[in-house]
Design an enzyme around this catalytic site. Structure first.
Site, PDB file in Angstrom:
ATOM      1  N   GLU A  60       0.812  -1.218   0.000  1.00  0.00           N
ATOM      2  CA  GLU A  60       0.000   0.000   0.000  1.00  0.00           C
ATOM      3  C   GLU A  60       0.844   1.266   0.000  1.00  0.00           C
ATOM      4  O   GLU A  60       0.465   2.274  -0.595  1.00  0.00           O
ATOM      5  CB  GLU A  60      -0.960   0.013   1.188  1.00  0.00           C
ATOM      6  CG  GLU A  60      -2.124  -0.975   1.064  1.00  0.00           C
ATOM      7  CD  GLU A  60      -1.713  -2.417   1.295  1.00  0.00           C
ATOM      8  OE1 GLU A  60      -0.626  -2.646   1.860  1.00  0.00           O
ATOM      9  OE2 GLU A  60      -2.484  -3.314   0.894  1.00  0.00           O
ATOM     10  N   HIS A 129     -11.331  -4.866   7.754  1.00  0.00           N
ATOM     11  CA  HIS A 129     -11.934  -4.645   6.445  1.00  0.00           C
ATOM     12  C   HIS A 129     -13.091  -3.640   6.563  1.00  0.00           C
ATOM     13  O   HIS A 129     -13.388  -2.930   5.620  1.00  0.00           O
ATOM     14  CB  HIS A 129     -12.493  -5.939   5.862  1.00  0.00           C
ATOM     15  CG  HIS A 129     -11.454  -6.886   5.349  1.00  0.00           C
ATOM     16  ND1 HIS A 129     -10.471  -7.439   6.135  1.00  0.00           N
ATOM     17  CD2 HIS A 129     -11.251  -7.381   4.091  1.00  0.00           C
ATOM     18  CE1 HIS A 129      -9.714  -8.240   5.396  1.00  0.00           C
ATOM     19  NE2 HIS A 129     -10.170  -8.219   4.157  1.00  0.00           N
TER      20      HIS A 129
HETATM   21  C1  LIG Z   1      -1.889  -4.917   4.074  1.00  0.00           C
HETATM   22  C2  LIG Z   1      -2.832  -5.739   3.289  1.00  0.00           C
HETATM   23  N1  LIG Z   1      -3.032  -5.430   1.999  1.00  0.00           N
HETATM   24  C3  LIG Z   1      -3.903  -6.134   1.250  1.00  0.00           C
HETATM   25  C4  LIG Z   1      -4.584  -7.185   1.791  1.00  0.00           C
HETATM   26  C5  LIG Z   1      -5.618  -7.926   0.950  1.00  0.00           C
HETATM   27  N2  LIG Z   1      -5.145  -9.235   0.576  1.00  0.00           N
HETATM   28  C6  LIG Z   1      -5.454 -10.306   1.337  1.00  0.00           C
HETATM   29  S1  LIG Z   1      -4.683 -11.657   0.806  1.00  0.00           S
HETATM   30  C7  LIG Z   1      -3.952 -10.851  -0.471  1.00  0.00           C
HETATM   31  C8  LIG Z   1      -3.020 -11.581  -1.360  1.00  0.00           C
HETATM   32  C9  LIG Z   1      -1.923 -12.224  -0.587  1.00  0.00           C
HETATM   33  O1  LIG Z   1      -1.098 -12.963  -1.396  1.00  0.00           O
HETATM   34  P1  LIG Z   1       0.145 -13.741  -0.838  1.00  0.00           P
HETATM   35  O2  LIG Z   1       0.936 -12.864   0.079  1.00  0.00           O
HETATM   36  O3  LIG Z   1       0.872 -14.301  -1.993  1.00  0.00           O
HETATM   37  O4  LIG Z   1      -0.462 -14.895   0.074  1.00  0.00           O
HETATM   38  P2  LIG Z   1      -1.562 -15.983  -0.302  1.00  0.00           P
HETATM   39  O5  LIG Z   1      -2.893 -15.389  -0.085  1.00  0.00           O
HETATM   40  O6  LIG Z   1      -1.323 -16.403  -1.692  1.00  0.00           O
HETATM   41  O7  LIG Z   1      -1.374 -17.105   0.664  1.00  0.00           O
HETATM   42  C10 LIG Z   1      -4.335  -9.518  -0.480  1.00  0.00           C
HETATM   43  C11 LIG Z   1      -3.912  -8.531  -1.482  1.00  0.00           C
HETATM   44  C12 LIG Z   1      -4.357  -7.469   3.155  1.00  0.00           C
HETATM   45  N3  LIG Z   1      -4.995  -8.459   3.768  1.00  0.00           N
HETATM   46  N4  LIG Z   1      -3.471  -6.739   3.875  1.00  0.00           N
END
Ligand SMILES: Cc1ncc(C[n+]2csc(CCOP(=O)(O)OP(=O)(O)O)c2C)c(N)n1
Lengths: 326, 361
Positions: A60, A129
């Protein structure tokens, strides 16, 4: 005119902004290929190209920082924070940097950025959220804070925000995204920032709110009329910073009573500010104290308790009766 | 539109191949036969639990849920290499590791429902509740590890993060600070190729996430995350090193989530191909480890059925237990805002009409 949901109205605004002005760019997590987790940007990357609508890395502060840099170079960034609770990661870039840019450079640089973020309770999201964090931004000079209450409002306000010359935080209540449709003009139109709107006329009490709570306010007003014969005027703030006191004071001069309803927890927030200003500007027009209806001062609760925690129409109605007796 | 994501090269550290064959007889980690079968039992249990959880979420019986199938080797293998008093900091998807580390399964279901009690980790269980804010756990893990170091305890902190999470500022800050103080920290990256819809190629220009460790002056290694023994071995070595004062390790496990990102409306068809899913399923961690154990005479059809039956029963019983848990109240929430409730908050609770009896479950 088409009947659109709020998410469709937002998509229509984004698409028209991209069409109208080449300087408009849209970016954020998952906004490109997948069209956003709520589909707000569905099809936009395909239509306008990956240079104008693009996925960013999961960061972000990078999103907000890109927006700052692009904006001082003349672009009009529309940056998406996937959920408003993640904004803490970008707090310095937004409040510490972009909001102060014009001031600290004596007007040499400024940041015409829109930060869009879904937020709001009642839709069973995990922690951070749903939280109503708008007060943190309303307290920060240099950034405007806009919270639409309907599809029509969302499109017009978003287009104004995108072409505004200063940073605007644009908060989209998730509960409003798909819960109802209304007529939204297909063509480009704007609605003024910094102006509240009387959404229901009345003469006994002015009920001031914003975002999804405007719907609650309207229903409570109808109940008050049916059950108690009261005529409640409802004001939708639309922009919570800067506040439009003129509309509020004009209404209070007519009704002599006021109440503020917000979804954010109680203390030091928008309701507190509105009440303080009413005190300053319309105290002698009042027949009783201005009450606020809010959830208690806790963190936004775990989902199984959100229905209880959020102000209900009945709670507002009870408070109205109480205010009328004062 | 879908993006072609090439199946990535095999991880650097591998112990068994897709057929369950030992790649190099000397590469087997130090591990007892009992522990070997336990790894299989836990992976199988977790797979069945995941299938149930997905079904229950669709039926509205659960709340928030992030599927885990495909990642069992990375999840179970890494947790199993820890001691119970090592501390883990999981993300929203790392519920299995927290459960195998001691978080009762019924509480994991309460967490899914959105009940406060889910997050009240029992005393003596060394995990935080799953983290929602991506990256936050990494900097916190550095603090936990620093506590162990200051108190001269032979314990490690292990933070889980995804490929997407390695783009966060907190990730870089956490690894940096861990390097500066040579903290007993393991940074476990589960590279499942996608952060929701964004492929890892668009997340970073570096080809191997574990290479990021170099910038912090710490050791980084990449392992085949579909090979539970490779994961176990890498974490075991990192734990031994950390406990001997050797500092932090970053481990990248190459893996894949078979399901959607979460059960809240994600459609993988928008961003990845069926072929890619198929290629990864061909490396399934359960299939290959089962073959390996069978070849050593450590796994039978009977064992398989026993674990299946046990999983079905325990998962159902945990859901039932979660369903019976008393409702939250405003008082129970407000009580945990501060050590001592401020007078004004107490007044709000009392005046809310939401007394001890009015909460719902
Ligand atoms: C600070 C923050 N930004 C955005 C999100 C929204 N979000 C939740 S999971 C995700 C993707 C995460 O991907 P990754 O780190 O590869 O882990 P995975 O879900 O594939 O296990 C996003 C963008 C969040 N939870 N926290």
């Amino acid at each position: 005119m088409a009947q659109l949901t709020m998410i469709e109205a937002i998509r229509s605004a984004l698409s028209q902004a991209l069409e109208k002005d080449e300087r408009v760019l849209i970016f954020g997590e998952d906004v490109g290929v997948s069209g956003g987790v709520f589909r707000a940007t569905d099809g936009l990357m395909q239509r306008f190209g990956e240079e104008r609508v693009f996925d960013t890395p999961l960061a972000e502060s990078s999103i907000a920082g890109l927006a700052t840099g692009l904006s001082i170079q003349g672009f009009l960034p529309v940056a998406e924070i996937q959920f408003f609770g993640f904004v803490f990661e970008a707090m310095d870039e937004i409040i510490g940097q972009a909001a102060r840019m014009r001031f600290r450079t004596g007007g040499r640089f400024h940041c015409p950025i829109v930060y869009r973020a879904p937020f709001g309770g009642g839709v069973k999201t995990p922690e951070l959220h749903a939280d109503s964090l708008e007060g943190l931004f309303a307290q920060s000079p240099g950034i405007k804070v806009v919270v639409p209450s309907s599809p029509y409002e969302a499109k017009g306000l978003l287009l104004s925000a995108i072409f505004d010359e200063d940073p605007v935080l644009f908060l989209e209540h998730m509960k409003l995204y798909r819960s109802f449709r209304e007529e939204v003009p297909e063509e480009f139109y704007t609605l003024p920032l910094g102006e509240a709107k009387v959404v229901r006329e009345g003469k006994d009490l002015t009920l001031i709110s914003y975002g999804a709570m405007v719907r609650t306010a309207l229903k409570s007003a109808e109940m008050a009329e049916k059950e108690q014969g009261l005529s409640v005027e409802v004001i939708d703030l639309r922009t919570i910073s800067p506040l439009d006191m003129e509309t509020i004071v004009t209404s209070i001069r007519k009704t002599h009573r006021a109440m503020v309803l917000q979804e954010a927890q109680r203390s030091a927030g928008v309701a507190a500010e509105v009440i303080a200003r009413i005190n300053e500007e319309a105290l002698y027009d009042l027949e009783g104290p201005v009450l606020r209806v809010t959830p208690p001062d806790t963190v936004y609760p775990f989902t199984l308790f959100e229905k209880e925690w959020l102000p209900t129409e009945q709670l507002v109605l009870d408070q109205i009766s109480q205010a009328m007796q004062a | 539109m879908s993006i072609e994501t090439p199946v990535r090269a095999q991880g650097d550290l591998r112990v068994i191949d897709e057929e369950g064959q030992l790649i190099d007889p000397n590469s087997l980690p130090e591990i007892t036969n009992e522990k070997l079968t336990q790894l299989m039992e836990r992976m199988l249990f977790t797979r069945l639990w995941d299938e149930r959880a997905i079904k229950w979420t669709r039926q509205g019986k659960l709340g928030f849920y992030a599927p885990v199938s495909g990642q069992e080797a990375a999840m179970i293998g890494s947790e199993a290499a820890l001691s119970p008093d090592d501390f883990i900091l999981p993300s929203y998807r790392d519920v299995p590791q927290a459960v195998w580390h001691g978080w009762p399964l019924y509480q994991a279901f309460l967490y899914s429902f959105g009940h406060q009690q889910g997050n009240q980790i029992p005393e003596g269980v060394h995990t935080l509740p799953p983290q929602i804010i991506i990256g936050a756990q990494v900097v916190q893990a550095a603090g936990v590890a620093m506590a162990f170091k200051l108190r001269k305890e032979k314990r490690v902190a292990l933070a889980y993060i995804g490929d997407g999470g390695t783009s966060q500022g907190d990730f870089y800050e956490g690894m940096n600070v861990a390097g500066v103080y040579r903290l007993p920290l393991i940074l476990m990256i589960q590279n499942n190729q996608f952060a929701i819809s964004v492929p890892v190629e668009k997340q970073t220009a570096v080809k191997e996430l574990a290479k990021k460790a170099e910038a912090a002056g710490i050791e980084g290694k990449r392992v085949d995350g579909m090979d539970v023994l490779a994961v176990y071995k890498a974490v075991q070595e990192a734990v031994q090193k950390a406990k001997a004062g050797g500092g932090p390790t970053m481990i990248e496990a190459l893996t894949f989530r078979y399901g959607p990102h979460t059960m809240s409306g994600d459609d993988p068809g928008r961003y990845r191909t069926k072929e890619l899913e198929h290629d990864w399923r061909a490396r399934d961690p359960l299939v290959r480890f089962r073959k390996f154990l069978q070849s050593k005479g450590l796994w039978t059809e009977e064992a398989e059925q026993r674990v299946e039956a046990k999983a079905k029963e325990e998962v159902q019983a945990s859901l039932d237990q979660a369903n019976k848990y008393p409702a939250m109240t405003l008082a129970s929430l407000a009580n945990h805002m501060y050590g001592k409730m401020p007078r004004e908050l107490a007044r709000q609770v009392a005046g809310s009409g939401l007394n001890a009896d009015s909460g719902v479950k």
